[in-house]
Write a protein that holds these residues in place. Structure first.
Motif, PDB file in Angstrom:
ATOM      1  N   GLN A  38      -2.708  30.452  51.598  1.00  0.00           N
ATOM      2  CA  GLN A  38      -3.038  29.655  52.783  1.00  0.00           C
ATOM      3  C   GLN A  38      -2.023  29.910  53.897  1.00  0.00           C
ATOM      4  N   GLN A  39      -0.749  30.024  53.524  1.00  0.00           N
ATOM      5  CA  GLN A  39       0.281  30.271  54.552  1.00  0.00           C
ATOM      6  C   GLN A  39       0.116  31.663  55.175  1.00  0.00           C
ATOM      7  N   HIS A  40      -0.104  32.654  54.302  1.00  0.00           N
ATOM      8  CA  HIS A  40      -0.238  34.031  54.815  1.00  0.00           C
ATOM      9  C   HIS A  40      -1.412  34.156  55.777  1.00  0.00           C
ATOM     10  N   THR A  41      -2.485  33.420  55.507  1.00  0.00           N
ATOM     11  CA  THR A  41      -3.702  33.618  56.305  1.00  0.00           C
ATOM     12  C   THR A  41      -3.836  32.582  57.425  1.00  0.00           C
ATOM     13  N   LYS A  42      -2.876  31.680  57.511  1.00  0.00           N
ATOM     14  CA  LYS A  42      -2.938  30.646  58.558  1.00  0.00           C
ATOM     15  C   LYS A  42      -2.889  31.287  59.948  1.00  0.00           C
ATOM     16  N   GLU A  43      -3.832  30.915  60.779  1.00  0.00           N
ATOM     17  CA  GLU A  43      -3.900  31.545  62.101  1.00  0.00           C
ATOM     18  C   GLU A  43      -2.928  30.888  63.068  1.00  0.00           C
ATOM     19  N   THR A  44      -2.422  31.682  63.976  1.00  0.00           N
ATOM     20  CA  THR A  44      -1.544  31.159  65.020  1.00  0.00           C
ATOM     21  C   THR A  44      -1.710  32.006  66.271  1.00  0.00           C
ATOM     22  N   ASP A  45      -1.540  31.387  67.427  1.00  0.00           N
ATOM     23  CA  ASP A  45      -1.592  32.154  68.684  1.00  0.00           C
ATOM     24  C   ASP A  45      -0.214  32.690  69.036  1.00  0.00           C
ATOM     25  N   LEU A  46       0.793  32.243  68.296  1.00  0.00           N
ATOM     26  CA  LEU A  46       2.154  32.693  68.603  1.00  0.00           C
ATOM     27  C   LEU A  46       2.347  34.112  68.097  1.00  0.00           C
ATOM     28  N   PRO A  47       3.217  34.871  68.754  1.00  0.00           N
ATOM     29  CA  PRO A  47       3.361  36.291  68.375  1.00  0.00           C
ATOM     30  C   PRO A  47       4.139  36.529  67.081  1.00  0.00           C
TER      31      PRO A  47
ATOM     32  N   ASN B 136      -5.709  40.691  54.377  1.00  0.00           N
ATOM     33  CA  ASN B 136      -4.551  41.247  55.057  1.00  0.00           C
ATOM     34  C   ASN B 136      -3.362  40.293  54.924  1.00  0.00           C
ATOM     35  N   LEU B 137      -2.517  40.575  53.938  1.00  0.00           N
ATOM     36  CA  LEU B 137      -1.336  39.736  53.720  1.00  0.00           C
ATOM     37  C   LEU B 137      -0.074  40.535  54.040  1.00  0.00           C
ATOM     38  N   ASP B 138      -0.235  41.512  54.928  1.00  0.00           N
ATOM     39  CA  ASP B 138       0.890  42.392  55.232  1.00  0.00           C
ATOM     40  C   ASP B 138       2.021  41.620  55.895  1.00  0.00           C
ATOM     41  N   VAL B 139       3.236  42.045  55.623  1.00  0.00           N
ATOM     42  CA  VAL B 139       4.380  41.472  56.330  1.00  0.00           C
ATOM     43  C   VAL B 139       5.139  42.606  57.004  1.00  0.00           C
ATOM     44  N   ASP B 140       5.921  42.251  58.023  1.00  0.00           N
ATOM     45  CA  ASP B 140       6.615  43.273  58.806  1.00  0.00           C
ATOM     46  C   ASP B 140       8.098  43.344  58.496  1.00  0.00           C
ATOM     47  N   LEU B 141       8.631  42.235  58.019  1.00  0.00           N
ATOM     48  CA  LEU B 141      10.075  42.187  57.795  1.00  0.00           C
ATOM     49  C   LEU B 141      10.380  41.164  56.696  1.00  0.00           C
ATOM     50  N   VAL B 142      11.348  41.528  55.834  1.00  0.00           N
ATOM     51  CA  VAL B 142      11.825  40.575  54.830  1.00  0.00           C
ATOM     52  C   VAL B 142      13.275  40.237  55.170  1.00  0.00           C
ATOM     53  N   VAL B 143      13.593  38.958  55.247  1.00  0.00           N
ATOM     54  CA  VAL B 143      14.991  38.550  55.402  1.00  0.00           C
ATOM     55  C   VAL B 143      15.435  38.062  54.024  1.00  0.00           C
ATOM     56  N   TYR B 144      16.411  38.760  53.446  1.00  0.00           N
ATOM     57  CA  TYR B 144      16.883  38.387  52.106  1.00  0.00           C
ATOM     58  C   TYR B 144      18.193  37.615  52.244  1.00  0.00           C
ATOM     59  N   LEU B 145      18.160  36.339  51.910  1.00  0.00           N
ATOM     60  CA  LEU B 145      19.370  35.520  51.941  1.00  0.00           C
ATOM     61  C   LEU B 145      20.076  35.724  50.600  1.00  0.00           C
ATOM     62  N   ARG B 146      21.088  36.585  50.646  1.00  0.00           N
ATOM     63  CA  ARG B 146      21.737  37.021  49.407  1.00  0.00           C
ATOM     64  C   ARG B 146      22.876  36.063  49.039  1.00  0.00           C
ATOM     65  N   THR B 147      22.857  35.619  47.827  1.00  0.00           N
ATOM     66  CA  THR B 147      23.857  34.640  47.385  1.00  0.00           C
ATOM     67  C   THR B 147      24.374  35.024  46.001  1.00  0.00           C
ATOM     68  N   THR B 148      25.354  34.257  45.525  1.00  0.00           N
ATOM     69  CA  THR B 148      25.732  34.383  44.113  1.00  0.00           C
ATOM     70  C   THR B 148      25.231  33.134  43.377  1.00  0.00           C
ATOM     71  N   PRO B 149      24.859  33.306  42.115  1.00  0.00           N
ATOM     72  CA  PRO B 149      24.238  32.198  41.383  1.00  0.00           C
ATOM     73  C   PRO B 149      25.105  30.941  41.330  1.00  0.00           C
ATOM     74  N   GLU B 150      26.419  31.110  41.209  1.00  0.00           N
ATOM     75  CA  GLU B 150      27.305  29.933  41.100  1.00  0.00           C
ATOM     76  C   GLU B 150      27.245  29.086  42.376  1.00  0.00           C
ATOM     77  N   VAL B 151      27.185  29.778  43.527  1.00  0.00           N
ATOM     78  CA  VAL B 151      27.139  29.058  44.814  1.00  0.00           C
ATOM     79  C   VAL B 151      25.834  28.259  44.932  1.00  0.00           C
ATOM     80  N   VAL B 152      24.719  28.894  44.588  1.00  0.00           N
ATOM     81  CA  VAL B 152      23.449  28.173  44.756  1.00  0.00           C
ATOM     82  C   VAL B 152      23.280  27.078  43.696  1.00  0.00           C
ATOM     83  N   TYR B 153      23.904  27.299  42.552  1.00  0.00           N
ATOM     84  CA  TYR B 153      23.842  26.258  41.515  1.00  0.00           C
ATOM     85  C   TYR B 153      24.534  24.986  42.021  1.00  0.00           C
ATOM     86  N   GLU B 154      25.677  25.183  42.630  1.00  0.00           N
ATOM     87  CA  GLU B 154      26.421  24.038  43.172  1.00  0.00           C
ATOM     88  C   GLU B 154      25.597  23.315  44.254  1.00  0.00           C
ATOM     89  N   ARG B 155      24.973  24.108  45.127  1.00  0.00           N
ATOM     90  CA  ARG B 155      24.144  23.499  46.190  1.00  0.00           C
ATOM     91  C   ARG B 155      22.964  22.738  45.592  1.00  0.00           C
TER      92      ARG B 155
END
Ligand code: DGT
Length: 230
Positions: free
Chosen positions: A89-98, A143-162
């Motif tokens: 649903q998110q991938h196919t949601k229409e928007t007029d924004l670029p 058409n579920l194509d994407v143009d860019l992936v932003v990978y928020l890279r972390t270490t497991p210990e940090v995200v475990y604490e969060r």
């Protein structure tokens, strides 16, 4: 600034796009995807789509996220089916924004979480096959194509604490081991690119930084998102 905007619009029209320039934000549980999305929410060219966690917590009154963590063998298939639907649903949601900015995607649901459930032998063979059949069909026929992936890279210990600090009721029993394993899968998928297929070029950000220092990291990808180039 206005010239930049016009140029951007012109590029957009020139490309004759039938869908917005689509960016997906990926990373381990607790890596700061929501904070990242909020940072870009103020831009009026960007349609920000947060992950539908609230829907997963209330599907006709059923908390599927909670059920999945409480009894994964019983509920993972149900949960994964619903995640796949809400992501579609998110991938196919229409928007007029670029520009469309999405928290996670149908790809991480399949390549990270289903992968993890498979490794943990939580999903039965037939259940996995049905999820895969749906995934393969929608990704080939829609058409579920994407143009860019932003990978928020972390270490497991940090995200475990969060994760412990934010204290989401459903996640109370999630062990560090689970985050380590999910981390490795994200790394293999988006950093080493040895697992599954990468749906678009990847920008990697150091998401171990705390809130007060993360803005510089976010700025790094601002130009990629707004000039739409990698
Ligand atoms: P953030 O803003 O980076 O802290 O993001 P989170 O941790 O709020 O969002 P996310 O997607 O990493 O996870 C939300 C919860 O939902 C978390 O307990 C993991 C779970 N989850 C998300 N997608 C899937 C999925 O496809 N399968 C399974 N089993 N769990 C999932």
């Amino acid at each position: 600034n206005i010239a930049k905007r016009i140029l951007k619009m012109a590029n957009f029209l020139k490309e004759g796009r039938t869908r917005p320039y689509t960016v997906i934000v990926e990373g381990n549980i607790g890596s700061g995807k929501t904070t990242f999305l909020n940072y870009f929410n103020r831009n009026k060219d960007v349609c920000v789509l947060a992950e539908p966690v609230e829907m997963w917590r209330d599907c006709d009154g059923y908390n599927l996220l909670g059920a999945m963590y409480e009894d994964p063998k019983r509920w993972s298939f149900t949960f994964q089916s619903y995640v796949q639907l809400t992501m579609l649903q998110q991938h196919t949601k229409e928007t007029d924004l670029p520009i469309k900015l999405m928290e996670r995607s149908i790809y991480s649901a399949r390549y990270c979480f289903v992968e993890q459930l498979k490794r943990d032998k939580v999903l039965s063979g037939p259940s996995e096959s049905v999820i895969n059949a749906w995934f393969n069909w929608v990704t080939s026929n829609k058409n579920l194509d994407v143009d860019l992936v932003v990978y928020l890279r972390t270490t497991p210990e940090v995200v475990y604490e969060r994760m412990m600090k934010r204290n989401r009721a459903e996640e109370k029993s999630v062990p560090l081991e689970y985050l380590k394993s999910l981390h490795k899968i994200h790394e293999d998928w988006l950093y080493y690119k040895t697992l599954h297929h990468c749906p678009a070029p990847v920008i990697i950000l150091n998401a171990n930084l705390d809130r007060s220092n993360i803005a510089n990291e976010y700025e790094k990808c601002e130009s990629h998102i707004f000039n739409k180039e990698v």
